[in-house]
Design a protein around this motif. Sequence first.
Motif, PDB file in Angstrom:
ATOM      1  N   GLU A  42      11.070 -29.457   6.667  1.00  0.00           N
ATOM      2  CA  GLU A  42      10.695 -29.320   5.255  1.00  0.00           C
ATOM      3  C   GLU A  42      10.400 -27.876   4.871  1.00  0.00           C
ATOM      4  O   GLU A  42      10.175 -27.572   3.701  1.00  0.00           O
ATOM      5  N   PHE A  43      10.374 -27.002   5.868  1.00  0.00           N
ATOM      6  CA  PHE A  43      10.045 -25.593   5.620  1.00  0.00           C
ATOM      7  C   PHE A  43      11.302 -24.833   5.252  1.00  0.00           C
ATOM      8  O   PHE A  43      12.265 -24.790   6.020  1.00  0.00           O
ATOM      9  N   GLN A  44      11.293 -24.213   4.069  1.00  0.00           N
ATOM     10  CA  GLN A  44      12.464 -23.485   3.572  1.00  0.00           C
ATOM     11  C   GLN A  44      12.119 -22.022   3.347  1.00  0.00           C
ATOM     12  O   GLN A  44      11.059 -21.695   2.813  1.00  0.00           O
ATOM     13  N   PHE A  45      13.033 -21.154   3.781  1.00  0.00           N
ATOM     14  CA  PHE A  45      12.817 -19.711   3.622  1.00  0.00           C
ATOM     15  C   PHE A  45      13.275 -19.289   2.225  1.00  0.00           C
ATOM     16  O   PHE A  45      14.346 -18.719   2.044  1.00  0.00           O
ATOM     17  N   ASN A  46      12.456 -19.580   1.257  1.00  0.00           N
ATOM     18  CA  ASN A  46      12.820 -19.302  -0.133  1.00  0.00           C
ATOM     19  C   ASN A  46      11.846 -18.354  -0.823  1.00  0.00           C
ATOM     20  O   ASN A  46      11.909 -18.176  -2.034  1.00  0.00           O
ATOM     21  N   GLU A  47      10.941 -17.732  -0.072  1.00  0.00           N
ATOM     22  CA  GLU A  47       9.990 -16.790  -0.648  1.00  0.00           C
ATOM     23  C   GLU A  47       9.916 -15.547   0.229  1.00  0.00           C
ATOM     24  O   GLU A  47      10.199 -15.590   1.440  1.00  0.00           O
ATOM     25  N   GLY A  48       9.506 -14.441  -0.405  1.00  0.00           N
ATOM     26  CA  GLY A  48       9.511 -13.160   0.282  1.00  0.00           C
ATOM     27  C   GLY A  48       8.628 -13.110   1.509  1.00  0.00           C
ATOM     28  O   GLY A  48       9.016 -12.569   2.548  1.00  0.00           O
ATOM     29  N   TYR A  49       7.415 -13.683   1.417  1.00  0.00           N
ATOM     30  CA  TYR A  49       6.491 -13.583   2.544  1.00  0.00           C
ATOM     31  C   TYR A  49       6.972 -14.418   3.733  1.00  0.00           C
ATOM     32  O   TYR A  49       6.699 -14.090   4.893  1.00  0.00           O
ATOM     33  N   LYS A  50       7.712 -15.501   3.464  1.00  0.00           N
ATOM     34  CA  LYS A  50       8.266 -16.304   4.570  1.00  0.00           C
ATOM     35  C   LYS A  50       9.341 -15.510   5.307  1.00  0.00           C
ATOM     36  O   LYS A  50       9.399 -15.508   6.541  1.00  0.00           O
ATOM     37  N   TRP A  51      10.182 -14.850   4.530  1.00  0.00           N
ATOM     38  CA  TRP A  51      11.207 -14.007   5.139  1.00  0.00           C
ATOM     39  C   TRP A  51      10.557 -12.847   5.893  1.00  0.00           C
ATOM     40  O   TRP A  51      11.045 -12.426   6.943  1.00  0.00           O
ATOM     41  N   TYR A  52       9.474 -12.341   5.357  1.00  0.00           N
ATOM     42  CA  TYR A  52       8.799 -11.197   5.980  1.00  0.00           C
ATOM     43  C   TYR A  52       8.413 -11.508   7.420  1.00  0.00           C
ATOM     44  O   TYR A  52       8.734 -10.754   8.349  1.00  0.00           O
ATOM     45  N   PHE A  53       7.717 -12.613   7.632  1.00  0.00           N
ATOM     46  CA  PHE A  53       7.247 -12.935   8.969  1.00  0.00           C
ATOM     47  C   PHE A  53       8.403 -13.345   9.888  1.00  0.00           C
ATOM     48  O   PHE A  53       8.380 -13.040  11.095  1.00  0.00           O
ATOM     49  N   ALA A  54       9.406 -14.014   9.326  1.00  0.00           N
ATOM     50  CA  ALA A  54      10.561 -14.394  10.140  1.00  0.00           C
ATOM     51  C   ALA A  54      11.326 -13.160  10.602  1.00  0.00           C
ATOM     52  O   ALA A  54      11.678 -13.029  11.790  1.00  0.00           O
ATOM     53  N   LEU A  55      11.576 -12.229   9.689  1.00  0.00           N
ATOM     54  CA  LEU A  55      12.311 -11.012  10.045  1.00  0.00           C
ATOM     55  C   LEU A  55      11.490 -10.114  10.953  1.00  0.00           C
ATOM     56  O   LEU A  55      12.042  -9.443  11.839  1.00  0.00           O
ATOM     57  N   LEU A  56      10.172 -10.083  10.762  1.00  0.00           N
ATOM     58  CA  LEU A  56       9.312  -9.298  11.649  1.00  0.00           C
ATOM     59  C   LEU A  56       9.411  -9.823  13.083  1.00  0.00           C
ATOM     60  O   LEU A  56       9.535  -9.041  14.036  1.00  0.00           O
ATOM     61  N   ALA A  57       9.381 -11.137  13.239  1.00  0.00           N
ATOM     62  CA  ALA A  57       9.497 -11.732  14.573  1.00  0.00           C
ATOM     63  C   ALA A  57      10.860 -11.424  15.191  1.00  0.00           C
ATOM     64  O   ALA A  57      10.958 -11.091  16.380  1.00  0.00           O
ATOM     65  N   ASP A  71      12.798  -8.862  14.489  1.00  0.00           N
ATOM     66  CA  ASP A  71      12.836  -7.428  14.814  1.00  0.00           C
ATOM     67  C   ASP A  71      12.117  -7.141  16.129  1.00  0.00           C
ATOM     68  O   ASP A  71      12.582  -6.319  16.934  1.00  0.00           O
ATOM     69  N   ILE A  72      10.987  -7.790  16.350  1.00  0.00           N
ATOM     70  CA  ILE A  72      10.252  -7.576  17.598  1.00  0.00           C
ATOM     71  C   ILE A  72      11.094  -8.019  18.791  1.00  0.00           C
ATOM     72  O   ILE A  72      11.182  -7.319  19.808  1.00  0.00           O
ATOM     73  N   VAL A  73      11.748  -9.163  18.660  1.00  0.00           N
ATOM     74  CA  VAL A  73      12.609  -9.655  19.744  1.00  0.00           C
ATOM     75  C   VAL A  73      13.770  -8.698  19.979  1.00  0.00           C
ATOM     76  O   VAL A  73      14.113  -8.361  21.128  1.00  0.00           O
ATOM     77  N   VAL A  74      14.395  -8.237  18.890  1.00  0.00           N
ATOM     78  CA  VAL A  74      15.537  -7.325  18.998  1.00  0.00           C
ATOM     79  C   VAL A  74      15.122  -6.020  19.664  1.00  0.00           C
ATOM     80  O   VAL A  74      15.812  -5.508  20.561  1.00  0.00           O
ATOM     81  N   MET A  75      13.997  -5.454  19.247  1.00  0.00           N
ATOM     82  CA  MET A  75      13.558  -4.183  19.807  1.00  0.00           C
ATOM     83  C   MET A  75      13.194  -4.322  21.286  1.00  0.00           C
ATOM     84  O   MET A  75      13.530  -3.459  22.100  1.00  0.00           O
ATOM     85  N   LEU A  76      12.508  -5.410  21.651  1.00  0.00           N
ATOM     86  CA  LEU A  76      12.173  -5.617  23.057  1.00  0.00           C
ATOM     87  C   LEU A  76      13.437  -5.785  23.896  1.00  0.00           C
ATOM     88  O   LEU A  76      13.534  -5.256  25.015  1.00  0.00           O
ATOM     89  N   PHE A  77      14.411  -6.509  23.361  1.00  0.00           N
ATOM     90  CA  PHE A  77      15.682  -6.690  24.073  1.00  0.00           C
ATOM     91  C   PHE A  77      16.379  -5.354  24.273  1.00  0.00           C
ATOM     92  O   PHE A  77      16.845  -5.041  25.383  1.00  0.00           O
ATOM     93  N   CYS A  78      16.452  -4.552  23.216  1.00  0.00           N
ATOM     94  CA  CYS A  78      17.144  -3.263  23.301  1.00  0.00           C
ATOM     95  C   CYS A  78      16.425  -2.288  24.234  1.00  0.00           C
ATOM     96  O   CYS A  78      17.067  -1.588  25.029  1.00  0.00           O
ATOM     97  N   ILE A  79      15.105  -2.244  24.156  1.00  0.00           N
ATOM     98  CA  ILE A  79      14.344  -1.327  25.003  1.00  0.00           C
ATOM     99  C   ILE A  79      14.534  -1.674  26.480  1.00  0.00           C
ATOM    100  O   ILE A  79      14.743  -0.795  27.323  1.00  0.00           O
ATOM    101  N   ASN A  80      14.464  -2.961  26.801  1.00  0.00           N
ATOM    102  CA  ASN A  80      14.667  -3.370  28.184  1.00  0.00           C
ATOM    103  C   ASN A  80      16.106  -3.184  28.623  1.00  0.00           C
ATOM    104  O   ASN A  80      16.370  -2.871  29.798  1.00  0.00           O
ATOM    105  N   LEU A  81      17.049  -3.341  27.699  1.00  0.00           N
ATOM    106  CA  LEU A  81      18.462  -3.173  28.037  1.00  0.00           C
ATOM    107  C   LEU A  81      18.770  -1.724  28.399  1.00  0.00           C
ATOM    108  O   LEU A  81      19.463  -1.456  29.385  1.00  0.00           O
ATOM    109  N   VAL A  82      18.253  -0.786  27.617  1.00  0.00           N
ATOM    110  CA  VAL A  82      18.559   0.624  27.892  1.00  0.00           C
ATOM    111  C   VAL A  82      17.845   1.121  29.150  1.00  0.00           C
ATOM    112  O   VAL A  82      18.230   2.144  29.718  1.00  0.00           O
ATOM    113  N   ARG A  83      16.819   0.404  29.606  1.00  0.00           N
ATOM    114  CA  ARG A  83      16.147   0.761  30.852  1.00  0.00           C
ATOM    115  C   ARG A  83      16.815   0.122  32.069  1.00  0.00           C
ATOM    116  O   ARG A  83      16.465   0.450  33.204  1.00  0.00           O
TER     117      ARG A  83
END
Length: 355
Positions: A166-181, A183-195
């Motif tokens: 029932e949860f829909q990503f139709n508001e800015g703050y919902k997208w904010y926390f989803a994209l923040l999460a 981004d954190i996963v992407v950055m951790l993946f990239c940092i560990n990959l380059v190491r």
Amino acid sequence: MAYASGYFKTSYGGDLVLLETRLQKASLAAAFAILLAYPLVASPFFMGLANQVFLAIIGAAALMLLTGYAGQISLGHAGLLAAGALTTGIMFKELGAPFWVTLPSSAIIGAVLGIIFGIPSLRLKGLYLAVSTLALHFVVAFVGGEYETRRGFSTGVVISPPQIGEFQFNEGYKWYFALLAIDIVVMLFCINLVRSRTGRAWMAIRDREIVAEAVGIPIRRYKLTAFVLSSAMTGVAGSLIAYYRGFVSMDAFTLNLTIEYVAMVIIGGLGSMLGVVLGALFVVTFPYVIEGALHIFPIPQSMANEVFAINFAAFGLIMILFLVFEPLGLVGIWHRVRNYFLLWPFRQTGIGGGS
């Protein structure tokens, strides 16, 4: 006396490294606290601006892996973003596929394109490689334009917001926390990959390809791996952009978009994942800063009507200034500021000492 001097240098250097580590942890904690509190005070405009930065970080991180670490030039980044967005639009419109199907599908399409257009990188370098990747943009733009024309989507393909139960990503703050999460996963993946071994191989190829091959690094395999991983990540970024905007139109994925992403990695600082964040933040907010300055300072009305042209002129000037005077980008500036406060009030002579 020599022993005492050496002990002082070692002790001083160890204290400095410890202080730097503590500063990094404190900075990360403060940044995370600010990010969590940001939605409580941000207006809808600034919430949307933050979401644009988060979306840009994903695509910029993918390009940083390819260009900043593997040393492979690509001018087809907008085409890969378009491919991911178009895959999402077609699968949603024709099949009614949910986002947990369209996201991995966009990554797969991106990886396939990475293989097809990464193969020329095994023989081409420099300008020739850039031109071959530029062909990717025009191929995807042609396919997307044909699909929109034949299906009658003249204004683009409309997409409904993603939904989990029932949860829909139709508001800015919902997208904010989803994209923040994300981004954190992407950055951790990239940092560990380059190491990892792969990241070290990419950097060896970037710095001295002949030497890397001489020491036994399989050049072709790692080059192709860089294109595939970067393209897959870019496809996911394109899919998220499509969902966030609610529609897919090939008009949104122009060569100017590729230039913006290239600027993110250059201005942020090549070969640095921190540069991805700083570069994305700078490039996304820069047009709004210029527009705000045009409203604050008294300028002729004729110039005020040319905001678009002024933005591009200022953007090009900033890129030139960074290339000439600050090749390390915003990361280089950050390192100098950090080192100043770490070493103050002592002379900045480095950990090893010296006059």
